[in-house]
Design a protein around this motif. Structure first.
Motif, short mmCIF file in Angstrom:
data_model
loop_
_atom_site.label_atom_id
_atom_site.label_comp_id
_atom_site.label_asym_id
_atom_site.label_seq_id
_atom_site.Cartn_x
_atom_site.Cartn_y
_atom_site.Cartn_z
N GLY A 176 -30.77 28.61 -26.38
CA GLY A 176 -29.52 29.05 -25.77
C GLY A 176 -29.35 30.53 -26.02
O GLY A 176 -29.83 31.06 -27.02
N SER A 177 -28.67 31.22 -25.11
CA SER A 177 -28.46 32.66 -25.30
C SER A 177 -27.27 33.14 -24.49
O SER A 177 -26.92 32.57 -23.46
CB SER A 177 -29.70 33.47 -24.92
OG SER A 177 -30.03 33.27 -23.55
N VAL A 178 -26.67 34.22 -24.98
CA VAL A 178 -25.57 34.90 -24.31
C VAL A 178 -25.91 36.37 -24.30
O VAL A 178 -26.27 36.93 -25.35
CB VAL A 178 -24.22 34.67 -25.03
CG1 VAL A 178 -23.10 35.42 -24.33
CG2 VAL A 178 -23.90 33.17 -25.10
N ALA A 179 -25.84 37.02 -23.14
CA ALA A 179 -26.31 38.40 -23.04
C ALA A 179 -25.40 39.24 -22.16
O ALA A 179 -24.66 38.73 -21.32
CB ALA A 179 -27.73 38.43 -22.47
N ALA A 180 -25.49 40.56 -22.37
CA ALA A 180 -24.78 41.52 -21.53
C ALA A 180 -25.68 42.73 -21.33
O ALA A 180 -26.48 43.08 -22.21
CB ALA A 180 -23.46 41.95 -22.17
N ALA A 181 -25.57 43.35 -20.16
CA ALA A 181 -26.42 44.49 -19.82
C ALA A 181 -25.92 45.77 -20.46
O ALA A 181 -24.73 45.94 -20.72
CB ALA A 181 -26.49 44.66 -18.30
N LEU A 182 -26.86 46.69 -20.71
CA LEU A 182 -26.54 48.03 -21.19
C LEU A 182 -26.53 48.95 -19.97
O LEU A 182 -27.58 49.25 -19.40
CB LEU A 182 -27.58 48.50 -22.21
CG LEU A 182 -27.57 47.78 -23.55
CD1 LEU A 182 -28.75 48.23 -24.39
CD2 LEU A 182 -26.27 48.02 -24.29
N VAL A 183 -25.35 49.38 -19.58
CA VAL A 183 -25.18 50.21 -18.39
C VAL A 183 -24.46 51.50 -18.81
O VAL A 183 -23.37 51.44 -19.38
CB VAL A 183 -24.36 49.48 -17.31
CG1 VAL A 183 -24.32 50.31 -16.03
CG2 VAL A 183 -24.95 48.10 -17.02
N THR A 184 -25.09 52.63 -18.54
CA THR A 184 -24.48 53.91 -18.90
C THR A 184 -23.33 54.22 -17.93
O THR A 184 -23.25 53.64 -16.85
CB THR A 184 -25.53 55.03 -18.85
OG1 THR A 184 -26.20 55.01 -17.59
CG2 THR A 184 -26.54 54.85 -19.97
N PRO A 185 -22.45 55.15 -18.29
CA PRO A 185 -21.31 55.47 -17.43
C PRO A 185 -21.69 55.90 -16.02
O PRO A 185 -20.90 55.73 -15.08
CB PRO A 185 -20.61 56.62 -18.18
CG PRO A 185 -20.94 56.36 -19.62
CD PRO A 185 -22.35 55.83 -19.60
N GLY A 211 -23.87 54.46 -14.29
CA GLY A 211 -24.30 53.27 -13.58
C GLY A 211 -25.75 52.90 -13.74
O GLY A 211 -26.22 51.93 -13.13
N GLU A 212 -26.49 53.63 -14.57
CA GLU A 212 -27.91 53.33 -14.77
C GLU A 212 -28.08 52.15 -15.73
O GLU A 212 -27.50 52.14 -16.82
CB GLU A 212 -28.65 54.54 -15.31
CG GLU A 212 -30.16 54.35 -15.37
CD GLU A 212 -30.89 55.62 -15.76
OE1 GLU A 212 -32.14 55.55 -15.87
OE2 GLU A 212 -30.23 56.65 -15.94
N VAL A 213 -28.87 51.15 -15.32
CA VAL A 213 -29.10 49.96 -16.13
C VAL A 213 -30.35 50.18 -16.97
O VAL A 213 -31.43 50.44 -16.43
CB VAL A 213 -29.28 48.71 -15.25
CG1 VAL A 213 -29.42 47.45 -16.12
CG2 VAL A 213 -28.09 48.55 -14.30
N HIS A 214 -30.21 50.07 -18.30
CA HIS A 214 -31.34 50.32 -19.19
C HIS A 214 -31.90 49.05 -19.81
O HIS A 214 -33.04 49.04 -20.26
CB HIS A 214 -30.92 51.28 -20.30
CG HIS A 214 -30.71 52.68 -19.81
ND1 HIS A 214 -31.72 53.62 -19.77
CD2 HIS A 214 -29.61 53.28 -19.31
CE1 HIS A 214 -31.24 54.76 -19.27
NE2 HIS A 214 -29.96 54.58 -18.99
N GLY A 215 -31.13 48.00 -19.89
CA GLY A 215 -31.60 46.78 -20.54
C GLY A 215 -30.45 45.85 -20.83
O GLY A 215 -29.44 45.84 -20.12
N ALA A 216 -30.59 45.07 -21.90
CA ALA A 216 -29.56 44.11 -22.26
C ALA A 216 -29.68 43.74 -23.73
O ALA A 216 -30.75 43.91 -24.34
CB ALA A 216 -29.67 42.84 -21.41
N ILE A 217 -28.60 43.25 -24.30
CA ILE A 217 -28.64 42.68 -25.64
C ILE A 217 -28.27 41.21 -25.54
O ILE A 217 -27.62 40.79 -24.57
CB ILE A 217 -27.68 43.40 -26.62
CG1 ILE A 217 -26.22 43.18 -26.20
CG2 ILE A 217 -28.02 44.87 -26.71
CD1 ILE A 217 -25.22 43.60 -27.27
#
Length: 285
Positions: A225-234, A236-242
């Motif tokens: 099981g997992s819960v995640a959210a994306a790392l998005v800079t101000p 709007g660039e998407v770099h990854g997720a935790i």
């Protein structure tokens, strides 16, 4: 006998071949050549340690002669290497050095480390950082749960974006045109719960994009099981997720609701740390 930690390590990327990016027709021969070299190198980041000319030719759809020339050029620069008595090519010392340098210099990794460590302690589960690589993601960091039964991930292994919470969190934040390109590609099933229907995935991604958090129960790895959210800079660039991840049976509705808030807050803190590090010239190794 004491029970071993589970789930086991994630499935290897050999079950889902690296994505193949078509070179736009307007690209010149130099662009095409550079794209082919990049595609060859990306094949070595997942799957078997050694790859031969025929395998690379088949996976990328380019001639063996072209593949051979690329391989020889990379070997001459120590990016690839051969081993006496072993058929095929492997990553060379120059590639290893480049990879280590990239990980040291990945800003988000430094910004995320203290947050992920605290998130691990707050949830009791393993926390991870994934980076966006082409049309896939790769685990860059993890802080393992201290529980006897836990989930661990393979750093450096690539996974498709349509399966699992980290991948979907990233995919939901990508520009629509890029998301549609990915949904039009190979959406293979990693488990019997992997969603492979593009229409269903679009609905899920719209919901994830609105909520900012993705949840997976056995979609990428059975029993996880997992819960995640994306790392998005101000900008709007998407770099990854935790993510917070662990055995599926521990991911009850109550805990998932709690993890949603924790993960959402953690991503905001990581982005602030990252921005502050850049602004102050802080150490970003």
């Amino acid at each position: 006998m004491a029970e071993r930690t589970v789930p086991s390590s994630p499935q290897t990327s050999s079950q889902h071949p690296p994505s193949q990016h078509a070179v736009p027709p307007q690209g010149g021969t130099g662009t095409e050549a550079a794209a082919r070299v990049a595609d060859v190198l990306l094949l070595f980041t997942g799957g078997p340690e050694y790859l031969g000319v025929s395998t690379i030719s088949r996976k990328l759809g380019i001639s063996k002669a072209v593949v051979y020339r690329i391989l020889q050029s990379l070997v001459s620069r120590d990016v690839l290497a051969t081993t006496p008595g072993v058929t095929g090519y492997r990553l060379g010392p120059a590639a290893v050095a480049l990879g280590a340098s990239a990980l040291r210099r990945f800003d988000a990794k430094t910004a995320a480390a203290p947050v992920l460590r605290r998130l691990r302690d707050e949830t009791g589960e393993t926390t991870t950082l994934s980076g966006l690589v082409g049309d896939e993601r790769v685990y860059l960091e993890q802080f393992e749960s201290r529980a006897e039964i836990k989930m661990t991930v393979d750093i450096g292994t690539r996974f498709p974006l349509h399966a699992g919470s980290s991948g979907k969190a990233i995919l939901a934040q990508l520009p629509e045109w890029r998301r549609e390109e990915i949904l039009a590609g190979d959406l293979g099933a990693l488990t019997d719960r992997t969603v492979t229907d593009p229409a269903t995935l679009r609905q899920q991604l719209d919901a994830i994009g609105s909520d900012g958090v993705a949840v997976s129960l056995g979609e990428r790895q059975s029993g996880a099981g997992s819960v995640a959210a994306a790392l998005v800079t101000p900008d709007g660039e998407v770099h990854g997720a935790i993510s917070v991840c662990g055995p599926e049976y521990r991911f009850t509705p109550e805990k998932i609701d709690r993890y949603r808030t924790l993960v959402r807050d953690a991503t905001a803190e990581i982005i602030r740390n990252w921005a502050n590090g850049k602004a102050t010239g802080g150490h970003r190794s």
